[in-house]
Design an enzyme around this catalytic site. Structure first.
Site, PDB file in Angstrom:
ATOM      1  CG  ASP A 137      -1.043   0.170   9.231  1.00 19.87           C
ATOM      2  OD1 ASP A 137      -1.729   1.176   8.971  1.00 19.87           O
ATOM      3  OD2 ASP A 137      -1.221  -0.929   8.686  1.00 19.87           O
ATOM      4  CG  HIS A 194      -7.725   4.398   1.166  1.00 22.67           C
ATOM      5  ND1 HIS A 194      -8.923   3.823   1.484  1.00 22.67           N
ATOM      6  CD2 HIS A 194      -6.842   3.396   0.980  1.00 22.67           C
ATOM      7  CE1 HIS A 194      -8.792   2.498   1.471  1.00 22.67           C
ATOM      8  NE2 HIS A 194      -7.529   2.217   1.160  1.00 22.67           N
ATOM      9  NE  ARG A 200     -25.785  15.463  15.018  1.00 25.95           N
ATOM     10  CZ  ARG A 200     -25.977  15.907  13.788  1.00 25.95           C
ATOM     11  NH1 ARG A 200     -24.959  16.290  13.045  1.00 25.95           N
ATOM     12  NH2 ARG A 200     -27.192  15.965  13.288  1.00 25.95           N
ATOM     13  CB  THR A 216       3.286   0.261   7.107  1.00 20.54           C
ATOM     14  OG1 THR A 216       1.891   0.312   7.446  1.00 20.54           O
ATOM     15  CG2 THR A 216       4.063   0.019   8.378  1.00 20.54           C
ATOM     16  NE  ARG A 221     -25.896  12.465  11.815  1.00 25.09           N
ATOM     17  CZ  ARG A 221     -26.968  12.456  12.595  1.00 25.09           C
ATOM     18  NH1 ARG A 221     -26.967  11.696  13.682  1.00 25.09           N
ATOM     19  NH2 ARG A 221     -28.024  13.187  12.315  1.00 25.09           N
ATOM     20  NE  ARG A 268      -3.486  -5.529   7.873  1.00 21.79           N
ATOM     21  CZ  ARG A 268      -4.449  -5.981   7.069  1.00 21.79           C
ATOM     22  NH1 ARG A 268      -5.041  -5.171   6.208  1.00 21.79           N
ATOM     23  NH2 ARG A 268      -4.795  -7.241   7.086  1.00 21.79           N
ATOM     24  CG  MET A 287      -6.758   3.200   7.327  1.00 25.59           C
ATOM     25  SD  MET A 287      -5.721   3.300   5.851  1.00 25.59           S
ATOM     26  CE  MET A 287      -6.938   3.052   4.574  1.00 25.59           C
ATOM     27  N   GLY A 300       0.836  -1.208   0.000  1.00 25.57           N
ATOM     28  CA  GLY A 300       0.000   0.000   0.000  1.00 25.57           C
ATOM     29  C   GLY A 300       0.868   1.254   0.000  1.00 25.57           C
ATOM     30  CD  GLU A 316      -8.009  -0.553   9.537  1.00 25.42           C
ATOM     31  OE1 GLU A 316      -8.769  -0.112   8.666  1.00 25.42           O
ATOM     32  OE2 GLU A 316      -6.861  -0.972   9.264  1.00 25.42           O
TER      33      GLU A 316
END
Ligand code: F6P
Length: 366
Positions: A148, A292, A183, A146, A286, A192, A190, A35, A243
């Protein structure tokens, strides 16, 4: 000597052709795999500049492994790569779909056809594990990549700072609408199985709660936290959720994609959490999935410094023929390490990490 002749002479001198050192002239391939991550272009520019200015030749391999298998390349000149460090994406293209298993012979023949003395590859664990299986003797220098931030052997991966910046800017921005409409805004990031982006970005934006996979959350405690805030007449909240975060004794939210290299595709936890908050607390909610946007953003200055140093070091390692090494960041400096050290299971967050403790001391639910 006319200017043109001078330049030809200078070029030949720089490339070693005039000094009898022609054998030291190298042709180095450069590729980006997996990626994309902000900073890939910085690696390409820094490594290419370093090599070209020493008179070497640089061949850009297009679309990751596909470019090697299909012999798709482009010659890199100083002019072409000048300034690309400021752009997201990758000048060379990438791919995380190419299957390499069982294609060792085909790969080695395709690489030999390129006529490269070595390869600089910026990639994630998949890229390097794949390469070590199909081409164990490849003259390669790696740069771990990455957003991540979950690769072994390096304290930080490039792209992570940019991803955190996208998250913290989203948290800052969403606080206004959260308060305007009273709210709870849920922001899904992201990462993983590692919560680095949610933790780093959420902390930088002073999110009210940060939920990461490494610390499965208690629904009861989270509900109490939210209700308490509401009772205090707090107008709005921003909750950041990674995520793959999950509640205690529950599974992460994902779908299985048959035939894909990463068959587990995370996503959807932000929507689920937002609906749960509204049902359980009566506080309207919300959600926003940053997706991405975290990857497709111009690299921050920190990522630019990092990729300038990592790219230049990768080129120096290649020129010194220090193959199977990686340019990494450890203890505040860019340094080299065996490529095998960046392979391994994801580097997740210690549940008692100092950033977790910092959140707790700032009153952020984690
Ligand atoms: O590994 C980087 C990453 O951005 C993850 O955080 C995310 O789950 C995944 O890639 C998304 O990949 P894709 O490009 O396949 O949607």
């Amino acid at each position: 000597m006319s200017r043109q002749i001078f330049y030809i002479f200078f070029y030949r001198l720089a490339s070693g052709k005039e000094t009898g050192q022609y054998k030291t002239h190298m042709k180095i391939g450069i590729m980006t795999g997996g990626g994309d991550a902000p900073g890939l272009n910085g690696i390409i520019e820094a490594a290419s500049r370093t090599l070209l200015l020493q008179g070497h030749e640089v061949v850009g391999i297009l679309d990751g492994f596909e470019g090697i298998f299909e012999n798709r390349t482009r010659n890199i000149t100083l002019q072409e790569i000048h300034g690309i460090h400021a752009q997201a994406g990758t000048f060379l293209g990438t791919s995380n779909r190419t299957k390499v298993e069982g294609r060792a012979e085909e790969f080695q023949a395709a690489f030999a056809k390129l006529g490269c003395d070595g390869l600089i590859a910026a990639g994630g664990d998949g890229t390097f594990i794949g390469l070590s299986k199909i081409a164990p003797n490849l003259p390669i220098v790696g740069v771990p990549k990455t957003i991540d931030n979950d690769l072994q052997g390096t304290d930080i991966t490039f792209g992570f700072d940019t991803a955190c910046t996208v998250v913290s800017e989203a948290v800052d921005a969403l606080r206004y609408t959260a308060e305007a409409h009273r709210r709870v805004m849920v922001v899904e990031t992201m990462g993983r199985t590692a919560g680095w982006i949610a933790l780093g970005g959420g902390l930088a934006g002073y999110a009210d709660a940060i939920l990461i996979p490494e610390r499965p959350f208690s629904r009861e405690k989270l509900k109490n936290f939210l209700v308490e805030k509401r009772n205090l007449k707090i107008k709005g909240l921003v909750v950041v959720i990674s995520e793959a975060a999950k509640a205690l004794n529950e599974e992460a939210t994902y779908e299985t994609v048959e035939g894909a290299i990463h068959s587990i595709r995370y996503g959807g936890v932000g929507e689920r959490l937002s609906k749960w908050i509204e049902t359980e607390t009566g506080w309207e909610s919300r959600y926003v999935v940053l997706g991405h946007l975290q990857r497709s953003h111009a690299p921050t200055t920190t990522d630019r410094f990092l990729t300038a140093s990592l790219g230049a070091l990768a080129a120096q390692l290649a020129m010194a023929k220090k193959w199977k090494m990686a340019a990494v960041y450890r203890n505040g400096i860019v340094t080299s390490a065996p490529l095998t050290e960046i392979q391994g299971p994801p580097r997740t967050i210690d549940p008692d990490h100092r950033w977790v403790k910092l959140c707790q001391s700032l009153g952020i639910y984690i």
